[in-house]
Each structure stands twice: as C-alpha cells, then as structure tokens.
Design a protein around this motif. Sequence first.
Motif, mmCIF file in Angstrom:
data_model
loop_
_atom_site.group_PDB
_atom_site.id
_atom_site.type_symbol
_atom_site.label_atom_id
_atom_site.label_comp_id
_atom_site.label_asym_id
_atom_site.label_seq_id
_atom_site.Cartn_x
_atom_site.Cartn_y
_atom_site.Cartn_z
ATOM 1 N N GLY A 10 0.818 -1.212 0.000
ATOM 2 C CA GLY A 10 0.000 0.000 0.000
ATOM 3 C C GLY A 10 0.840 1.244 0.000
ATOM 4 O O GLY A 10 2.045 1.206 -0.268
ATOM 5 N N LEU A 11 0.181 2.359 0.298
ATOM 6 C CA LEU A 11 0.818 3.676 0.336
ATOM 7 C C LEU A 11 1.002 4.077 1.790
ATOM 8 O O LEU A 11 0.053 4.002 2.584
ATOM 9 C CB LEU A 11 -0.045 4.689 -0.393
ATOM 10 N N SER A 84 10.087 2.142 9.843
ATOM 11 C CA SER A 84 10.915 3.297 9.447
ATOM 12 C C SER A 84 11.098 3.346 7.934
ATOM 13 O O SER A 84 12.216 3.501 7.430
ATOM 14 C CB SER A 84 12.282 3.229 10.140
ATOM 15 N N LEU A 85 10.011 3.222 7.225
ATOM 16 C CA LEU A 85 10.078 3.168 5.767
ATOM 17 C C LEU A 85 10.583 4.470 5.178
ATOM 18 O O LEU A 85 10.309 5.566 5.697
ATOM 19 C CB LEU A 85 8.709 2.811 5.199
ATOM 20 N N LYS A 86 11.320 4.320 4.076
ATOM 21 C CA LYS A 86 11.906 5.453 3.369
ATOM 22 C C LYS A 86 11.369 5.480 1.938
ATOM 23 O O LYS A 86 10.981 4.432 1.402
ATOM 24 C CB LYS A 86 13.428 5.301 3.334
ATOM 25 N N ALA A 91 8.765 0.070 -4.159
ATOM 26 C CA ALA A 91 9.052 -1.011 -5.098
ATOM 27 C C ALA A 91 7.862 -1.967 -5.143
ATOM 28 O O ALA A 91 6.954 -1.890 -4.308
ATOM 29 C CB ALA A 91 10.300 -1.778 -4.669
ATOM 30 N N VAL A 92 7.916 -2.869 -6.121
ATOM 31 C CA VAL A 92 7.028 -4.026 -6.082
ATOM 32 C C VAL A 92 7.761 -5.111 -5.290
ATOM 33 O O VAL A 92 8.914 -5.441 -5.597
ATOM 34 C CB VAL A 92 6.678 -4.537 -7.489
ATOM 35 N N TYR A 93 7.104 -5.631 -4.278
ATOM 36 C CA TYR A 93 7.705 -6.641 -3.417
ATOM 37 C C TYR A 93 7.169 -8.020 -3.799
ATOM 38 O O TYR A 93 5.956 -8.212 -3.931
ATOM 39 C CB TYR A 93 7.405 -6.342 -1.953
ATOM 40 N N TYR A 94 8.093 -8.957 -3.977
ATOM 41 C CA TYR A 94 7.752 -10.307 -4.388
ATOM 42 C C TYR A 94 8.167 -11.312 -3.308
ATOM 43 O O TYR A 94 9.280 -11.234 -2.768
ATOM 44 C CB TYR A 94 8.468 -10.682 -5.683
ATOM 45 N N GLN A 114 2.555 -3.921 -4.458
ATOM 46 C CA GLN A 114 3.179 -2.596 -4.561
ATOM 47 C C GLN A 114 3.289 -1.954 -3.185
ATOM 48 O O GLN A 114 2.311 -1.905 -2.421
ATOM 49 C CB GLN A 114 2.361 -1.696 -5.485
ATOM 50 N N VAL A 115 4.466 -1.446 -2.902
ATOM 51 C CA VAL A 115 4.697 -0.625 -1.705
ATOM 52 C C VAL A 115 5.183 0.739 -2.170
ATOM 53 O O VAL A 115 6.175 0.833 -2.897
ATOM 54 C CB VAL A 115 5.737 -1.279 -0.770
ATOM 55 N N THR A 116 4.480 1.778 -1.766
ATOM 56 C CA THR A 116 4.845 3.137 -2.126
ATOM 57 C C THR A 116 5.019 3.947 -0.855
ATOM 58 O O THR A 116 4.102 4.009 -0.026
ATOM 59 C CB THR A 116 3.780 3.785 -3.015
#
Length: 119
Positions: A10-11, A84-86, A91-94, A114-116
């Motif tokens: 997600g966002l 602590s996401l930056k 990216a798209v995480y697989y 998707q991670v945004t």
Amino acid sequence: QVQLVESGGGLVQAGGSLRLSCAASGSLFSINSMAWYRQPPGKQRELVALITSGGSANYADSVKGRFTISRDNAKNTVYLQMNSLKPEDTAVYYCAAHKLATTGINNYWGQGTQVTVSS
C-alpha cells in the motif's frame, strides 16, 4: 508446484510501517528457504530478506535494523515487517520460495505487491 499469494502492500508516509504477508500452498515439502525480493521502478529485482527452513534470517544491508522476516509454519505464511520506511523502499515486493529439486533449486514467485512510500 508452489503457489504464493502476497498481501499487505500500500501507500505509506516516510517513517511509517507496513507488514507484508505471503501465503504458500501446494507442494511445500523440500522448501529450503523463503524470501522477499523487491524491484524498484526502472531497476533490477533485489533480495531484501531470506529465512531458512531452520529459521535463520539474512537481510540486505539497506534494510537491516528496519525490516524483519518471520514465518508461521502452522499457517504456511511468511511475513515481512517493515518499519521506518523510506521513499527509496518504494518497489514491487515479491515473495519467493526456493525448493530443493534433483536438478538443483526451483524458484517460485508470487504476483507481487506494490509498496509506495511518500516523502
């Protein structure tokens, strides 16, 4: 065959957290390790974290201390806790399963999530 289904992307704003899940089904015996990879826009796919069948975990230097990979064997599920996401984590995480075979290692992949991370 191994089927993998990811969820939890997600966002999120910078500094926030997300938890990704990967549910595995199918022929799960002889799976040597499970892992999370990511592919940022315009870049190659890279290993983020890996956990062996024995529970040992390894991480990319860029996520050490922020991300944690874990597994629930009873649920056949692997998790990636991301703190602590930056913005550069976008990216798209697989999810991937690395399974021992007579000819070597067979790799199975999920569809990606998707991670945004916004700044």
